[in-house]
Enzyme design. Structure first.
Site, PDB file in Angstrom:
ATOM      1  N   LYS A   6       3.028   9.309  10.503  1.00  0.00           N
ATOM      2  CA  LYS A   6       2.778   8.572   9.434  1.00  0.00           C
ATOM      3  C   LYS A   6       1.557  10.332   9.147  1.00  0.00           C
ATOM      4  O   LYS A   6       0.291   9.673   9.414  1.00  0.00           O
ATOM      5  CB  LYS A   6       2.447   7.852   9.594  1.00  0.00           C
ATOM      6  CG  LYS A   6       3.080   7.357   8.044  1.00  0.00           C
ATOM      7  CD  LYS A   6       1.983   4.962   8.724  1.00  0.00           C
ATOM      8  CE  LYS A   6       1.418   4.972   7.232  1.00  0.00           C
ATOM      9  NZ  LYS A   6       0.758   3.868   7.432  1.00  0.00           N
ATOM     10  N   GLN A  57       0.845  -1.013  -0.042  1.00  0.00           N
ATOM     11  CA  GLN A  57      -0.064   0.297  -0.278  1.00  0.00           C
ATOM     12  C   GLN A  57       1.312   1.298  -0.274  1.00  0.00           C
ATOM     13  O   GLN A  57       0.388   2.398  -1.045  1.00  0.00           O
ATOM     14  CB  GLN A  57      -0.999   0.012   0.862  1.00  0.00           C
ATOM     15  CG  GLN A  57      -1.584   1.321   1.132  1.00  0.00           C
ATOM     16  CD  GLN A  57      -3.035   1.134   2.330  1.00  0.00           C
ATOM     17  OE1 GLN A  57      -3.688  -0.077   2.379  1.00  0.00           O
ATOM     18  NE2 GLN A  57      -2.121   1.431   3.338  1.00  0.00           N
ATOM     19  N   ASP A  97      -0.886  -2.866  13.280  1.00  0.00           N
ATOM     20  CA  ASP A  97      -1.319  -1.404  12.594  1.00  0.00           C
ATOM     21  C   ASP A  97      -3.188  -1.777  12.251  1.00  0.00           C
ATOM     22  O   ASP A  97      -3.514  -2.100  13.482  1.00  0.00           O
ATOM     23  CB  ASP A  97      -1.604  -0.698  10.832  1.00  0.00           C
ATOM     24  CG  ASP A  97      -2.781   0.336  10.755  1.00  0.00           C
ATOM     25  OD1 ASP A  97      -3.704   0.375  11.433  1.00  0.00           O
ATOM     26  OD2 ASP A  97      -2.879   0.303   9.609  1.00  0.00           O
ATOM     27  N   ASP A 156       4.629   0.142   4.582  1.00  0.00           N
ATOM     28  CA  ASP A 156       2.481  -0.175   4.721  1.00  0.00           C
ATOM     29  C   ASP A 156       2.454  -1.486   3.789  1.00  0.00           C
ATOM     30  O   ASP A 156       1.966  -0.648   3.238  1.00  0.00           O
ATOM     31  CB  ASP A 156       1.843   0.451   5.351  1.00  0.00           C
ATOM     32  CG  ASP A 156       0.867   0.370   5.438  1.00  0.00           C
ATOM     33  OD1 ASP A 156       1.024  -0.983   6.092  1.00  0.00           O
ATOM     34  OD2 ASP A 156      -0.317   0.807   6.507  1.00  0.00           O
ATOM     35  N   LYS A 186      -4.107   5.238  16.131  1.00  0.00           N
ATOM     36  CA  LYS A 186      -4.924   5.843  14.787  1.00  0.00           C
ATOM     37  C   LYS A 186      -5.657   6.014  15.626  1.00  0.00           C
ATOM     38  O   LYS A 186      -7.098   5.446  16.023  1.00  0.00           O
ATOM     39  CB  LYS A 186      -5.678   5.221  13.973  1.00  0.00           C
ATOM     40  CG  LYS A 186      -4.114   5.066  12.546  1.00  0.00           C
ATOM     41  CD  LYS A 186      -4.879   3.983  11.963  1.00  0.00           C
ATOM     42  CE  LYS A 186      -3.993   3.403  10.460  1.00  0.00           C
ATOM     43  NZ  LYS A 186      -4.356   2.852   9.257  1.00  0.00           N
ATOM     44  N   ARG A 213      -5.007   8.963   8.832  1.00  0.00           N
ATOM     45  CA  ARG A 213      -6.062   8.072   8.111  1.00  0.00           C
ATOM     46  C   ARG A 213      -6.643   8.486   6.509  1.00  0.00           C
ATOM     47  O   ARG A 213      -5.439   9.452   6.455  1.00  0.00           O
ATOM     48  CB  ARG A 213      -7.609   8.144   8.609  1.00  0.00           C
ATOM     49  CG  ARG A 213      -7.316   7.547   9.976  1.00  0.00           C
ATOM     50  CD  ARG A 213      -7.166   6.466  10.332  1.00  0.00           C
ATOM     51  NE  ARG A 213      -7.381   5.083   9.720  1.00  0.00           N
ATOM     52  CZ  ARG A 213      -8.021   4.295   9.904  1.00  0.00           C
ATOM     53  NH1 ARG A 213      -8.613   4.327  10.757  1.00  0.00           N
ATOM     54  NH2 ARG A 213      -8.078   3.450   9.108  1.00  0.00           N
ATOM     55  N   SER A 214      -6.396   7.779   5.471  1.00  0.00           N
ATOM     56  CA  SER A 214      -6.813   7.896   4.052  1.00  0.00           C
ATOM     57  C   SER A 214      -7.609   8.835   3.981  1.00  0.00           C
ATOM     58  O   SER A 214      -7.412   9.264   2.295  1.00  0.00           O
ATOM     59  CB  SER A 214      -7.018   7.021   3.262  1.00  0.00           C
ATOM     60  OG  SER A 214      -8.190   6.172   3.484  1.00  0.00           O
ATOM     61  N   GLU A 229      -3.918   9.591  -1.145  1.00  0.00           N
ATOM     62  CA  GLU A 229      -2.826   9.984  -0.271  1.00  0.00           C
ATOM     63  C   GLU A 229      -1.517  11.090  -1.019  1.00  0.00           C
ATOM     64  O   GLU A 229      -0.794  11.366  -0.249  1.00  0.00           O
ATOM     65  CB  GLU A 229      -2.274   8.786   0.144  1.00  0.00           C
ATOM     66  CG  GLU A 229      -2.906   8.337   1.080  1.00  0.00           C
ATOM     67  CD  GLU A 229      -3.174   7.660   3.261  1.00  0.00           C
ATOM     68  OE1 GLU A 229      -1.337   7.492   2.708  1.00  0.00           O
ATOM     69  OE2 GLU A 229      -2.757   6.961   3.331  1.00  0.00           O
ATOM     70  N   GLU A 280       5.299  -2.243   7.890  1.00  0.00           N
ATOM     71  CA  GLU A 280       3.827  -2.156   8.815  1.00  0.00           C
ATOM     72  C   GLU A 280       3.113  -3.187   8.263  1.00  0.00           C
ATOM     73  O   GLU A 280       2.797  -3.481   7.199  1.00  0.00           O
ATOM     74  CB  GLU A 280       3.648  -1.109   8.782  1.00  0.00           C
ATOM     75  CG  GLU A 280       1.849  -1.066   8.824  1.00  0.00           C
ATOM     76  CD  GLU A 280       1.300   1.105   8.744  1.00  0.00           C
ATOM     77  OE1 GLU A 280       2.050   1.921   8.726  1.00  0.00           O
ATOM     78  OE2 GLU A 280       0.786   0.968   8.608  1.00  0.00           O
TER      79      GLU A 280
END
Ligand code: 2PG
Ligand code: MG
Length: 391
Positions: A361, A144, A285, A216, A310, A339-340, A186, A259
């Protein structure tokens, strides 16, 4: 005293609904907006549609108005009493966390980095920046996010500038080589390179700029219950082969940060990797979803030496503070993360400082610019400061 509480349906960076909460106290107005994810973990706290928020809102409002905003911990306890479900299925995580954050902002006069009281020296987090993307965020790779860490930066100004420069060079180089496809949700570049070729390409640039590399994998998104499916490479890997492959790329490309290299239920597989890749950060995560019980399980099974934090995966600030405390006790490294589907709110940067997370991040453009700018602003405001010491 809290005099008013309001909610609004606003937009996030994906053009989707985000919840904004506003409180009014004797000293003014305080707001908080809540992001949302795309590649979500199965065990994340629950959210509810806006129409349901509107239905339950009068009851919630009645319980919050009149509280003393300076006592944010008690306010968080009251939120837990309003919705004792543990996963916020009754009032939704966005409303619970939004109220928690707005009250904490009021209690610190909008200087949320002071949340846990004054410290002698503040340690600033290094930004982990997503430069090439794939998976559910859009792109050709199964993995990702291909991330960089400007570990030599002397301050947040330099750190942000290195991340932008690398992001720019990556885009220019991909364009020059006719590999560029566009940008994903992102704002990471997407290219026609497969996972391994992306690493070849990026590691040369990372070396030039002296930044560390991370990935990630978000492996749950290409796990079909039996194998890890690499569509681009036309390959499927068994869990054992995935562990071997991750170990191999970590060593060949000197990956600092790994990740979710395995799917979200594979606590034992993570432990095996953590043992084999001693000295590198193995980060959970989706594995943990910031959840106390899952983190405790990971600590027991030695699954990882780091975890993504998160807040909207789990709960109020008080609940998340407890998770971080438990992690720190055993030397597990907290990495706070966006978050995205982000909003312009910059609370994550303040919390990274308040919680002493060595890394944050965040992306390089769009709704994450305010988070970089907030770190730069606080850096100028504080006298006793230094960059975090990285593990
Ligand atoms: C992740 C995040 C943030 P999402 O997987 O780490 O980059 O993505 O918000 O889609 O869960
Ligand atoms: Mg992730």
């Amino acid at each position: 005293m809290i005099k008013d509480l309001r909610v609004y349906s606003v937009y996030n960076s994906k053009g989707k609904h985000a919840l904004r909460v506003k409180i009014q106290t004797g000293s003014g107005f305080y707001t908080a907006s809540i992001p949302s994810g795309t590649s979500k973990g199965k065990n994340e706290a629950k959210d509810i549609p806006m129409k349901n928020v509107i239905e339950i809102f009068p009851k919630v409002r009645g319980n919050i108005i009149g509280l003393d905003e300076s006592d944010w911990i008690t306010a968080d306890e009251i939120i837990e009493q309003i919705d004792p479900s543990k996963d916020y299925r009754n009032i939704g995580i966005s409303l619970a966390l939004g109220i928690s954050l707005a009250i904490a902002k009021a209690s610190t006069n909008n200087e949320l980095w002071r949340l846990r009281g004054a410290k002698t020296t503040y340690r600033f987090p290094f930004p982990l920046g997503n430069v090439i993307g794939g998976g559910e965020h859009g792109g050709k790779t199964a993995w990702q996010e291909f991330l960089i860490l400007p570990h030599k930066a002397k301050n947040p100004i330099e750190a942000t500038s290195i991340n932008y420069e690398v992001w720019n060079i990556v885009g220019e180089e991909l364009k020059k080589r006719k590999l560029l496809l566009g940008r994903n949700i992102e704002n990471a570049w997407s290219s026609s390179l497969d996972d391994l070729k992306t690493l070849d390409f990026l590691s040369a640039i990372a070396e030039d700029f002296n930044v560390k590399l991370g990935i990630d994998f978000a492996a749950s998104s290409f796990w079909n219950g039996k194998t890890y499916v690499y569509k681009g490479l036309k390959k499927e890997l068994t869990p054992e082969k995935q562990i071997d492959a991750v170990e191999h790329v970590a060593n060949v490309y000197d990956l600092y940060f790994l990740e979710d290299p395995l799917h979200e239920e594979d606590f034992e597989g993570f432990a095996e990797l953590n043992r084999r890749l001693h000295g590198r950060l193995i980060v959970g995560d989706d594995l943990y979803c910031t959840n106390t019980e899952r983190v405790a399980r990971g600590i027991l099974s030695k699954s990882t030496n780091s975890a993504i934090i998160k807040p909207n995966q789990f709960g109020t600030l008080f609940q998340v503070s407890k998770v971080i405390r438990a992690m720190k006790k055993v030397g597990m490294v907290p990495v706070v993360s966006h978050r995205s589907g982000e909003t312009e709110d910059d609370w994550l940067s303040d919390l990274a400082l308040a919680w002493g997370a060595p890394m944050i991040k965040i992306g390089n453009l769009g709704p994450d610019i305010p988070k970089h700018n907030r770190l730069i602003e606080i850096w100028h405001d504080i006298h006793e400061k230094q960059m975090a010491s990285l593990p």
